[in-house]
Write an enzyme that holds these catalytic residues in place. Structure first.
Site, PDB file in Angstrom:
ATOM      1  N   SER A 150     -18.270   8.590 103.057  1.00 12.10           N
ATOM      2  CA  SER A 150     -17.532   9.843 103.137  1.00 12.10           C
ATOM      3  C   SER A 150     -16.343   9.722 102.204  1.00 12.10           C
ATOM      4  O   SER A 150     -16.009   8.650 101.733  1.00 12.10           O
ATOM      5  CB  SER A 150     -17.040  10.063 104.561  1.00 12.10           C
ATOM      6  OG  SER A 150     -16.123   9.044 104.894  1.00 12.10           O
ATOM      7  N   LYS A 151     -15.714  10.845 101.962  1.00 16.59           N
ATOM      8  CA  LYS A 151     -14.590  10.867 101.018  1.00 16.59           C
ATOM      9  C   LYS A 151     -13.512   9.859 101.462  1.00 16.59           C
ATOM     10  O   LYS A 151     -12.877   9.203 100.651  1.00 16.59           O
ATOM     11  CB  LYS A 151     -14.048  12.297 100.985  1.00 16.59           C
ATOM     12  CG  LYS A 151     -12.911  12.514 100.035  1.00 16.59           C
ATOM     13  CD  LYS A 151     -13.373  13.169  98.745  1.00 16.59           C
ATOM     14  CE  LYS A 151     -12.180  13.444  97.851  1.00 16.59           C
ATOM     15  NZ  LYS A 151     -12.252  12.953  96.530  1.00 16.59           N
ATOM     16  N   ARG A 152     -13.358   9.762 102.776  1.00 16.63           N
ATOM     17  CA  ARG A 152     -12.311   8.894 103.293  1.00 16.63           C
ATOM     18  C   ARG A 152     -12.649   7.407 103.088  1.00 16.63           C
ATOM     19  O   ARG A 152     -11.779   6.592 102.862  1.00 16.63           O
ATOM     20  CB  ARG A 152     -12.121   9.190 104.789  1.00 16.63           C
ATOM     21  CG  ARG A 152     -10.759   8.883 105.336  1.00 16.63           C
ATOM     22  CD  ARG A 152     -10.546   9.633 106.637  1.00 16.63           C
ATOM     23  NE  ARG A 152     -11.637   9.448 107.579  1.00 16.63           N
ATOM     24  CZ  ARG A 152     -11.773   8.370 108.342  1.00 16.63           C
ATOM     25  NH1 ARG A 152     -10.910   7.401 108.298  1.00 16.63           N
ATOM     26  NH2 ARG A 152     -12.798   8.282 109.175  1.00 16.63           N
ATOM     27  N   LYS A 153     -13.929   7.098 103.185  1.00 13.14           N
ATOM     28  CA  LYS A 153     -14.302   5.681 103.101  1.00 13.14           C
ATOM     29  C   LYS A 153     -15.170   5.397 101.875  1.00 13.14           C
ATOM     30  O   LYS A 153     -16.378   5.280 101.979  1.00 13.14           O
ATOM     31  CB  LYS A 153     -15.052   5.273 104.358  1.00 13.14           C
ATOM     32  CG  LYS A 153     -14.192   5.291 105.590  1.00 13.14           C
ATOM     33  CD  LYS A 153     -14.959   4.718 106.746  1.00 13.14           C
ATOM     34  CE  LYS A 153     -14.174   4.843 108.016  1.00 13.14           C
ATOM     35  NZ  LYS A 153     -15.014   4.967 109.179  1.00 13.14           N
TER      36      LYS A 153
END
Ligand code: GLU
Length: 498
Positions: A265-268
Site C-alpha cells: 500500500s502507499k503507506r508501506k
C-alpha cells in the site's frame, strides 16, 4: 548463443513504484551480466492515462538507480529550449503510440491467415452474452460468433456503420506449455482462453498484441516481468505461433507484499521511487534491497555492491514465493551503504537536503568534517541536518530539558570556561587531557563534567565524540557557547556540584 536482449516496458500511467523498479533492475542485471542489451520501451497505448510526466519520472527513477538503457527514449533540448522525447536505437520508435503502423500491418497479416477476424459485436451484445453465460453457469468469455460471419454479413455490418475490433482466433483443443525460468513448466489448455481482442475499433492495439509485435521486432530474447502477467503469456505464445515467430524465454517475478502479507500500500512501500531519493536513501542501498526482493545467493549474503549483483544475479535463484517489503531492512542497508561512502561523497549527495534544511553548506571541507564526526549514525541522508546542524549553526537553541539539566552545573561550567580559554593546543587529545585533569583536581566523576560540557556546546544530550566536537567547533565557539549557556542557567541554577 544469440544475443541476450531484454526490455523493461512500463505503462506511464502513474508514479514509478518499487515493483516496477525491481522489474527494471532484474532485467538490467540479467543483461549486464550477459553482455546483453537492455531496452526501455514505453507502453503508452492507454492514451488517456499515459502522461509525459510519468515517462520522465520513470527515466529519472532509472537514472537515480544507475540503470542505464542501450535503446529507448531520450530527452533532447530543441532549438527553442524545450525538452523533447525522442527514440534512440535501431529498433525504435520505443513508444507504442508511435508504432501503430506495425500493429496494423501484423493484424492484417493475421486476418489474411485467418488467425484473426473482425468482430462487430456491440457493447450491449457482449454484455447480454455475458449475462446469459452467467445464468447458464457457463464459462464467461467471447463465444466466437463473429468468427463464422459470411462476407455478406460482414459487408452488411460495415454498411451499417459498425466499426469492428480485430479478435484473435484461439485454436481449439490446444495445450500451451512454456517453461518459466523461475517457476518451471506452466501449461494451459486453449479451451480456457476465449477469442481476445487484439486491435480496438479505433485501431489502437491491446496490450498482448502490441507486446508480442514489439518483443519480436525488437528481438527480445528473454521476457522478465511481474507475476501479474502469467495469464497473458499463453495468449502471447498463441500470437507468436500464429505469426510463425520464435518464442522468447519467459520469467515471472514474484509479488511484493508488505510485512503483513498484503499487497503493497502507499503507506508501506508502494511509494514513488523518487520519494525514496528525496527521503535520503542512496541508490546503492535501493539497488541492493530491490535485488533481494525475490532473489538471493545460496549463502544469503545481504550486502552487495552493484558489480557483485551483476556478476551473481541469475533467474535460477529467484524465488517463486512472495517477497516481503521490509522498510527496516531497507533502512539498515541504507546505513551500511552510507558508511561506505566518503564524507565528500555524502556531502555531495546530501547537498540539496542540507540546503533545504537551511544549513550553511560552505566551506565544503567544514561540512564534510562535521559529517565525518557523525557518519556512523547516519541512517538516511535526511538525518544529517539534525545530526550536524548544531555544529554549523551560529547559535544553539537550548530546550528547557537541557537547561534544567544544566541548572545544577554552573560552577563546573565556570571552571570549564576558564579551562577552555587557557588550553594551549585546542586539539581533541589535549582538550580531553585537560578536562580529565580538571575533573580529578575537583574530585568529580568525569560524567559530571563531560555532560554539562556537551549540553553547553551542543544543546543536546547526545552527539559526536565530545572532544572531537570541541576541536571541530574551535575555541572561540566553545567558549562563547559555554558563556551563553551559563547566562541562561544561572538564573535558576543551584551550582551545587562544585
Ligand atoms: N506495460 C506492461 C506493464 O507495465 C508490461 C508488461 C510486460 O512486461 O510485458 O505491466
Amino acid at each position: 548463443m544469440s544475443e541476450v536482449r531484454v526490455r523493461f516496458a512500463p505503462s506511464p500511467t502513474g508514479y514509478f513504484h518499487i515493483g516496477s523498479a525491481r522489474t527494471a533492475l532484474y532485467n538490467w542485471l540479467f543483461a549486464r551480466g550477459r553482455q546483453g542489451k537492455f531496452v526501455l520501451r514505453i507502453e503508452d497505448t492507454d492514451e488517456v492515462r499515459s502522461t509525459v510526466g510519468s515517462i520522465k519520472s520513470i527515466m529519472k527513477g532509472l537514472n537515480y538507480l544507475g540503470i542505464d538503457w542501450d535503446e529507448g527514449p531520450a530527452i533532447v533540448r530543441d532549438a527553442s529550449g524545450e525538452d523533447r522525447l525522442i527514440s534512440k536505437g535501431e529498433f525504435g520508435p520505443y513508444f507504442q503510440t508511435l508504432r501503430k503502423n506495425f500493429y496494423n500491418q501484423w493484424a492484417d497479416k493475421l486476418l489474411e491467415k485467418k488467425k484473426a477476424y473482425l468482430c462487430f459485436c456491440t457493447k450491449d451484445e457482449l454484455e447480454d452474452m455475458r449475462k446469459k453465460q452467467i445464468e447458464k453457469g457457463e464459462r464467461v468469455g467471447y463465444d466466437g460468433r463473429c468468427r463464422r460471419l459470411t462476407p455478406r454479413e460482414r459487408e452488411k455490418f460495415l454498411s451499417h456503420g459498425r466499426t469492428p475490433v480485430v479478435r484473435f482466433a484461439v485454436p481449439a483443443g490446444k495445450r500451451i506449455t512454456f517453461s518459466d525460468s523461475i517457476r518451471g513448466e506452466i501449461s494451459v489448455n486453449s479451451e480456457e482462453i476465449s477469442d481476445f481482442v487484439i486491435l480496438r475499433a479505433n485501431g489502437t492495439p491491446m496490450y498482448n498484441f502490441a507486446c508480442v509485435v514489439d518483443d519480436h521486432m525488437m528481438k527480445i530474447s528473454d521476457v522478465i516481468r511481474g507475476e501479474d502477467h502469467i495469464s497473458n503469456t499463453p495468449k502471447q505464445i498463441l500470437i507468436y505461433e500464429a505469426l510463425g515467430w520464435d518464442i522468447p524465454n519467459f520469467a515471472h517475478l514474484t509479488m511484493i507484499l508488505d510485512v503483513d502479507g498484503r499487497r503493497l500500500s502507499k503507506r508501506k512501500g508502494a511509494r514513488s521511487l523518487l520519494e525514496y531519493e528525496d527521503d535520503g536513501f542512496v541508490r546503492e542501498a535501493l539497488v541492493n534491497y530491490l535485488a533481494l526482493l525475490g532473489w538471493g545467493t545460496k549463502e544469503s549474503q545481504n550486502i552487495f555492491d552493484v558489480g557483485e549483483l551483476v556478476s551473481k544475479f541469475s533467474l535460477g535463484r529467484c524465488t517463486s514465493s512472495s517477497a516481503i517489503f521490509d522498510n527496516q531492512k531497507l533502512l539498515w542497508l541504507n546505513a551500511q551503504h552510507i558508511k561506505k561512502l566518503s564524507a565528500a561523497e555524502i556531502y555531495r549527495r546530501s547537498y540539496r537536503i542540507l540546503k533545504e534544511a537551511g544549513l550553511d553548506v560552505y566551506p565544503a571541507e567544514k561540512v564534510q568534517a562535521a559529517i565525518s564526526l557523525e557518519r556512523e549514525k547516519i541512517k538516511k541522508l535526511s538525518d544529517i541536518p539534525n545530526l550536524i546542524g548544531f555544529m554549523l549553526a551560529e547559535k544553539v537553541e537550548y530546550d528547557k530539558d537541557v537547561l534544567a539539566l544544566g541548572g545544577d552545573c554552573a560552577e563546573v561550567l565556570k571552571g570549564l570556561l576558564k579551562l577552555m580559554k587557557n588550553i594551549e593546543i585546542f586539539k581533541s587529545a589535549e582538550i580531553e587531557k585537560e578536562v580529565r585533569r580538571f575533573s580529578k583536581e575537583n574530585n568529580l566523576k568525569t560524567k559530571f563534567v563531560f555532560h554539562p560540557l556537551r549540553w553547553a556546546v551542543s544543546g543536546r544530550s547526545r552527539g559526536p565524540s565530545l572532544f572531537e566536537m570541541c576541536e571541530f567547533m574551535g575555541r572561540e565557539k566553545v567558549v562563547e557557547r559555554i558563556s551563553v549557556f551559563l547566562e541562561k542557567i544561572e538564573k535558576g541554577g543551584r551550582g551545587e556540584l562544585l
